[in-house]
Design an enzyme around this catalytic site. Structure first.
Site, PDB file in Angstrom:
ATOM      1  N   CYS A  91       0.821  -1.220   0.000  1.00 32.74           N
ATOM      2  CA  CYS A  91       0.000   0.000   0.000  1.00 32.74           C
ATOM      3  C   CYS A  91       0.858   1.275   0.000  1.00 32.74           C
ATOM      4  O   CYS A  91       1.528   1.547  -0.979  1.00 32.74           O
ATOM      5  CB  CYS A  91      -0.966  -0.055   1.172  1.00 32.74           C
ATOM      6  N   HIS A 187      -3.371  -5.576   2.283  1.00 35.53           N
ATOM      7  CA  HIS A 187      -2.978  -5.798   3.683  1.00 35.53           C
ATOM      8  C   HIS A 187      -3.513  -7.180   4.065  1.00 35.53           C
ATOM      9  O   HIS A 187      -3.950  -7.940   3.211  1.00 35.53           O
ATOM     10  CB  HIS A 187      -3.639  -4.739   4.580  1.00 35.53           C
TER      11      HIS A 187
END
Ligand code: GLN
Length: 231
Positions: A91, A187
């Site tokens: 990310c 994630h």
């Protein structure tokens, strides 16, 4: 000789349990009788020689905190990426490998420019479970980002979105795979949920084609149940 894992910005870039990826790599290496050394590299620190580098996710605030330092590190980071070192970036950690990140209030944060892509924040955050088809099989995780990432046409995405948003919620691409650099919005943490991806990263770091099998039946069952739940 221990396998060296560098954790870049462990205090600033470490969202949603992303450090679980390091725990997963360490456990899977130790299960194969490798010694593992994890080295935290923060603002102002030099990057030591490593076998795997990991960068976790970060809020816009933390990305601003580290942006000056990551620009100072960009030359050696670019060198490592182009020389085929193994790197996993999640990310915000993935975003900082690109040219810039434009925040919601149109502030442009110049980044490393290590790879030809950019990210611009959208009003609508992209949040939820993600499943994408990668060269290593279906990969599952959880995404929470405002940034929309657009890859230069010569770059290969890590995968094709099946469920969720991916890089930008528009072109069905997810993440990036360049030499041995893996970037993803997933994630989860992503590696414990995807044992095949964890082992791919280990294989590339060790420069081997095969790894000794380990008892990871539970991890495989967890992976399969998540993929079937979200597709
Ligand atoms: N701050 C970045 C964004 O919102 C990255 C977020 C993250 O790492 N989860 O897109």
């Amino acid at each position: 000789m221990a396998v060296k894992i560098v954790h870049l910005y462990p205090d600033e870039m470490n969202l949603y349990g992303d450090c679980g990826n390091i725990i997963c790599l360490k456990k899977r290496l130790e299960a194969r009788n490798f010694k593992v050394e994890v080295i935290g590299v923060g603002i102002g620190d030099r990057i030591p020689n490593f076998d795997i580098m990991f960068i976790g996710g970060g809020q816009d605030r933390e990305m601003k905190l580290i942006c000056k330092d990551i620009r100072r590190k960009s030359e050696e980071l670019t060198y490592y990426i182009n020389s085929g070192k193994t790197l996993l970036a999640i990310c915000g950690g993935y975003q900082i490998l690109g040219e810039y990140y434009k925040t919601l209030n149109s502030q442009t944060i110049e980044l490393t420019g290590a790879l030809p892509f950019f990210t611009e924040c959208a009003k609508q955050r992209m949040i939820g479970n993600i499943v994408f088809e990668s060269p290593f099989g279906k990969t599952v995780g959880f995404e929470n980002h405002g940034g929309k990432t657009y890859l230069a046409k010569e770059l290969q995405p890590l995968g094709k979105v099946i469920t969720g948003f991916g890089n930008n919620g528009e072109d069905k691409t997810e993440g990036i795979l360049y030499k041995n650099t893996f970037g993803t919005y997933a994630h989860g943490p992503v590696l414990p949920k995807n044992p095949m991806l964890a082992d791919e990263i280990i294989k590339r770091a060790l420069c081997v084609g095969e790894l000794q099998n380990i008892d990871d039946e539970l991890e495989q069952k967890c992976h399969n149940s998540l993929v079937s739940r979200f597709t």
